[in-house]
Design a protein around this motif. Structure first.
Motif, short mmCIF file in Angstrom:
data_model
loop_
_atom_site.label_atom_id
_atom_site.label_comp_id
_atom_site.label_asym_id
_atom_site.label_seq_id
_atom_site.Cartn_x
_atom_site.Cartn_y
_atom_site.Cartn_z
N GLU A 41 -0.51 13.26 15.44
CA GLU A 41 0.41 14.35 15.16
C GLU A 41 1.42 13.96 14.08
O GLU A 41 1.84 14.80 13.30
CB GLU A 41 1.15 14.76 16.44
N ARG A 42 1.81 12.70 14.04
CA ARG A 42 2.80 12.26 13.07
C ARG A 42 2.17 12.09 11.70
O ARG A 42 1.09 11.53 11.55
CB ARG A 42 3.41 10.92 13.49
N SER A 43 2.86 12.58 10.67
CA SER A 43 2.40 12.39 9.30
C SER A 43 3.60 12.10 8.41
O SER A 43 4.73 12.45 8.74
CB SER A 43 1.65 13.63 8.79
N ALA A 44 3.34 11.46 7.28
CA ALA A 44 4.42 11.08 6.38
C ALA A 44 3.90 11.03 4.95
O ALA A 44 2.70 10.92 4.71
CB ALA A 44 4.99 9.72 6.78
N ASP A 45 4.83 11.13 4.00
CA ASP A 45 4.52 10.93 2.59
C ASP A 45 5.40 9.79 2.10
O ASP A 45 6.62 9.93 2.04
CB ASP A 45 4.80 12.21 1.79
N ILE A 46 4.76 8.66 1.80
CA ILE A 46 5.52 7.47 1.39
C ILE A 46 5.25 7.14 -0.09
O ILE A 46 5.38 6.01 -0.50
CB ILE A 46 5.22 6.26 2.30
N ASP A 47 4.86 8.17 -0.85
CA ASP A 47 4.61 8.00 -2.28
C ASP A 47 3.50 6.98 -2.54
O ASP A 47 3.65 6.05 -3.31
CB ASP A 47 5.89 7.62 -3.02
N MET A 48 2.35 7.20 -1.88
CA MET A 48 1.16 6.38 -2.08
C MET A 48 0.23 7.14 -3.01
O MET A 48 0.01 8.33 -2.85
CB MET A 48 0.46 6.12 -0.74
N GLU A 49 -0.34 6.43 -4.00
CA GLU A 49 -1.14 7.08 -5.03
C GLU A 49 -2.33 6.20 -5.41
O GLU A 49 -2.22 4.99 -5.47
CB GLU A 49 -0.25 7.30 -6.26
N VAL A 87 -5.23 6.89 7.72
CA VAL A 87 -5.17 7.38 9.11
C VAL A 87 -5.26 6.22 10.09
O VAL A 87 -6.11 5.34 9.97
CB VAL A 87 -6.33 8.37 9.38
N THR A 88 -4.37 6.25 11.07
CA THR A 88 -4.44 5.37 12.24
C THR A 88 -4.42 6.28 13.46
O THR A 88 -4.18 7.48 13.33
CB THR A 88 -3.25 4.39 12.29
N PRO A 89 -4.64 5.75 14.65
CA PRO A 89 -4.57 6.62 15.83
C PRO A 89 -3.18 7.21 16.06
O PRO A 89 -3.04 8.21 16.79
CB PRO A 89 -4.95 5.67 16.98
N TYR A 90 -2.15 6.65 15.42
CA TYR A 90 -0.78 7.04 15.74
C TYR A 90 -0.09 7.82 14.63
O TYR A 90 0.87 8.54 14.87
CB TYR A 90 0.05 5.80 16.07
N GLU A 91 -0.55 7.66 13.39
CA GLU A 91 0.13 8.29 12.26
C GLU A 91 -0.83 8.41 11.10
O GLU A 91 -1.77 7.63 10.96
CB GLU A 91 1.34 7.44 11.85
N LYS A 92 -0.58 9.41 10.24
CA LYS A 92 -1.33 9.51 8.99
C LYS A 92 -0.35 9.65 7.84
O LYS A 92 0.70 10.27 7.97
CB LYS A 92 -2.34 10.66 9.03
N VAL A 93 -0.71 9.01 6.73
CA VAL A 93 0.13 8.97 5.54
C VAL A 93 -0.63 9.60 4.39
O VAL A 93 -1.77 9.22 4.11
CB VAL A 93 0.51 7.51 5.19
N VAL A 94 -0.02 10.58 3.72
CA VAL A 94 -0.69 11.26 2.62
C VAL A 94 -0.87 10.30 1.44
O VAL A 94 -0.02 9.44 1.18
CB VAL A 94 0.08 12.53 2.19
N VAL A 95 -2.02 10.43 0.77
CA VAL A 95 -2.32 9.65 -0.42
C VAL A 95 -2.61 10.64 -1.55
O VAL A 95 -3.45 11.52 -1.41
CB VAL A 95 -3.53 8.72 -0.22
N HIS A 96 -1.89 10.49 -2.64
CA HIS A 96 -2.10 11.36 -3.81
C HIS A 96 -3.18 10.71 -4.68
O HIS A 96 -2.99 9.60 -5.16
CB HIS A 96 -0.79 11.51 -4.58
N VAL A 97 -4.31 11.41 -4.82
CA VAL A 97 -5.46 10.86 -5.54
C VAL A 97 -5.62 11.62 -6.86
O VAL A 97 -5.82 12.84 -6.85
CB VAL A 97 -6.74 10.93 -4.70
N GLU A 98 -5.53 10.90 -7.95
CA GLU A 98 -5.58 11.52 -9.28
C GLU A 98 -6.96 12.08 -9.61
O GLU A 98 -7.08 13.15 -10.20
CB GLU A 98 -5.15 10.50 -10.34
N ASP A 99 -8.02 11.35 -9.24
CA ASP A 99 -9.38 11.81 -9.53
C ASP A 99 -10.25 11.58 -8.30
O ASP A 99 -10.41 12.44 -7.47
CB ASP A 99 -9.92 11.10 -10.76
N ALA A 100 -10.84 10.40 -8.18
CA ALA A 100 -11.62 10.01 -7.00
C ALA A 100 -11.01 8.72 -6.47
O ALA A 100 -10.44 7.94 -7.23
CB ALA A 100 -13.08 9.79 -7.38
N PRO A 101 -11.13 8.46 -5.17
CA PRO A 101 -10.50 7.27 -4.61
C PRO A 101 -11.18 5.96 -4.97
O PRO A 101 -10.58 4.90 -4.88
CB PRO A 101 -10.54 7.51 -3.10
#
Length: 199
Positions: A41-49, A87-101
């Motif tokens: 349920e928990r999510s965050a944006d920590i400026d990951m790219e 993604v972990t079982p407890y939290e997910k963090v958004v990743v900004h992907v410019e093209d493909a990972p």
């Protein structure tokens, strides 16, 4: 392309199994977590790219520890809406992907040329995908420039963009569309993947 289709005798090429042993000696050593089953349920944006060149960045600084980037790549997921997450079982963090990972940095050929060959792609982070029904190659073409952007499916909804040298190697293997069309493409695991029009 590393020429892994060197003949051991005049009648046989290296097998796909032998090729995979050479480029991934211990495929069982990298078990991936079941990120598609985790829905925290928990999510965050920590400026990951992830930039177009495959480099990973956090808060404007490049992450240079390859082991850490590889670890992150094992918990990367792309959702149906196109968003990327660590993604972990407890939290997910958004990743900004410019093209493909991922970036496909190498292609190796096994078996006989033509319809019987298999093409194994290695990514910048050690993933290996053998093009075929489960790992299709697709080409997007820029509407303005006409420049092709080639991708291969890696896992889940994740793809790797083929580096320019890898795409040139594929172009060198291209042959005409078996249905008589005007496209050139490559075979892998019995599937013909169009690369572009014959000119």
């Amino acid at each position: 392309m590393a020429e892994r289709d060197v003949k051991s005798n005049q009648n046989t090429a290296i097998s796909l199994e032998e090729l995979l042993k050479q480029i991934a000696p211990d495929p069982s050593g990298r078990k991936l977590p079941p990120v598609d089953k985790w829905n925290p349920e928990r999510s965050a944006d920590i400026d990951m790219e992830i930039r177009a060149d495959g480099s990973w960045w956090h808060e404007g600084s490049r992450i240079n520890r390859k082991k850490l980037v590889r670890l992150f790549s094992t918990i990367l997921r792309r959702d149906e809406d196109g968003s990327y997450w660590l993604v972990t079982p407890y939290e997910k963090v958004v990743v900004h992907v410019e093209d493909a990972p991922f970036v496909a940095v190498r292609v190796d050929r096994a078996e006989e040329e033509g319809t019987g060959q298999s093409l194994a792609f290695s990514t910048n982070l050690g993933d290996i995908a053998v093009a075929g029904p489960d790992h299709p190659i697709r080409i997007e073409t820029d509407g303005e420039t006409g420049e092709p952007a080639p991708y291969i499916h890696i896992r889940g909804r994740l793809e790797a963009k083929l580096s320019r040298p890898v795409f040139y190697e594929l172009a060198g293997l291209a042959e005409p569309d078996p249905d008589g069309g005007e496209m050139l493409g490559v075979w892998s695991k019995g599937v013909f993947f169009p690369l572009g029009p014959a000119e």
